[in-house]
Design a protein around this motif. Sequence first.
Motif, PDB file in Angstrom:
ATOM      1  N   ASP A  57       0.744  -1.146  -0.021  1.00 39.39           N
ATOM      2  CA  ASP A  57      -0.205   0.118  -0.075  1.00 39.39           C
ATOM      3  C   ASP A  57       0.824   1.311  -0.181  1.00 39.39           C
ATOM      4  O   ASP A  57       0.318   2.310  -0.734  1.00 39.39           O
ATOM      5  N   SER A  58       2.010   1.177   0.649  1.00 40.10           N
ATOM      6  CA  SER A  58       2.836   2.351   0.802  1.00 40.10           C
ATOM      7  C   SER A  58       3.883   2.653  -0.314  1.00 40.10           C
ATOM      8  O   SER A  58       4.440   3.535  -0.617  1.00 40.10           O
ATOM      9  N   HIS A  59       4.061   1.344  -1.232  1.00 37.93           N
ATOM     10  CA  HIS A  59       5.178   1.528  -2.389  1.00 37.93           C
ATOM     11  C   HIS A  59       4.434   1.552  -3.745  1.00 37.93           C
ATOM     12  O   HIS A  59       5.118   1.503  -4.663  1.00 37.93           O
ATOM     13  N   ARG A  60       3.152   1.537  -3.850  1.00 38.49           N
ATOM     14  CA  ARG A  60       2.582   1.478  -5.240  1.00 38.49           C
ATOM     15  C   ARG A  60       2.621   3.103  -5.948  1.00 38.49           C
ATOM     16  O   ARG A  60       2.868   3.850  -5.067  1.00 38.49           O
ATOM     17  N   ALA A  61       2.615   2.873  -6.857  1.00 38.95           N
ATOM     18  CA  ALA A  61       2.896   4.305  -7.732  1.00 38.95           C
ATOM     19  C   ALA A  61       1.611   5.244  -7.390  1.00 38.95           C
ATOM     20  O   ALA A  61       1.905   6.323  -7.370  1.00 38.95           O
ATOM     21  N   GLU A  62       0.442   4.550  -7.590  1.00 35.43           N
ATOM     22  CA  GLU A  62      -0.654   5.308  -7.537  1.00 35.43           C
ATOM     23  C   GLU A  62      -1.249   5.641  -5.990  1.00 35.43           C
ATOM     24  O   GLU A  62      -1.716   4.815  -5.424  1.00 35.43           O
ATOM     25  N   ALA A  63      -1.310   6.844  -5.656  1.00 31.98           N
ATOM     26  CA  ALA A  63      -1.935   7.275  -4.388  1.00 31.98           C
ATOM     27  C   ALA A  63      -1.509   6.341  -3.315  1.00 31.98           C
ATOM     28  O   ALA A  63      -2.380   5.855  -2.354  1.00 31.98           O
ATOM     29  N   PRO A  64      -0.150   6.189  -3.130  1.00 33.50           N
ATOM     30  CA  PRO A  64       0.290   5.426  -2.025  1.00 33.50           C
ATOM     31  C   PRO A  64      -0.062   5.958  -0.546  1.00 33.50           C
ATOM     32  O   PRO A  64      -0.411   7.134  -0.356  1.00 33.50           O
TER      33      PRO A  64
END
Length: 223
Positions: free
Chosen positions: A184-191
């Motif tokens: 959740d904190s490493h995704r590109a979109e809206a982390p």
Amino acid sequence: MINVAIDGPVGAGKSTIAKECAKRLGCIYVDTGALYRTVGLYCKRNGIEISQENSGNIENAIKSGLKLEIKLENGTQLVFMNGENVSEEIRLPEVSMLASAVSAIPCVRSFLLDTQRKVAKENNVIMDGRDIGTVILPDAQVKIFITAKPEIRAKRRYDELIAKGIDAKFEDVLNDLNTRDYNDSHRAEAPLKQADDAILLDTSDFDFEQSVCAVINLIEKGN
Ligand code: DC
């Protein structure tokens, strides 16, 4: 309208705290994780692979085949997938991972954006999620980032599952929580991240009532 944005990692107590604060303050509580869980469940039921490569198919499927509704019943949020109440099923641990996976797909995030903004525009809301203060409600009057130590969050989540009669192992709950937080904190979109103007609240040493009072205090100060 009063909009309160609450974000934070898995099991920080966001939803139980936010729900109780909303009850005491007479606002509507919106659990946005339930929306991602419903999309995850929809993909599973329909055999749709959740991957970036398959995002075109995911987009077509949810736009043409998924009607997602939030309804409030005595202050409790219910979620309906094409008319079926899936509020219980989406809480299963396997749906948590599906939710985290679909939440990294940009078209899923934009599909859910309007639903979230519309409810906040029309009501006094306390909304919880991962990107409420950063993306969904950047103008919220109050933004709070709730966290606690991973072991404490895992213990709380484990106790919740056991209380519901769902079979779980503490180690699995802790591993799932760490994996989801990482994704959740490493995704590109809206982390998942604390908004610059959000207040950090660590509830590691707080019981439920202390956490609720701390949030209500922040809301009252921030208004
Ligand atoms: O809050 P929850 O555990 O029910 O959320 C399930 C997943 O949905 C979580 O792993 C990340 C995703 N999510 C998100 O990306 N953005 C939100 N606003 C809420 C949830």
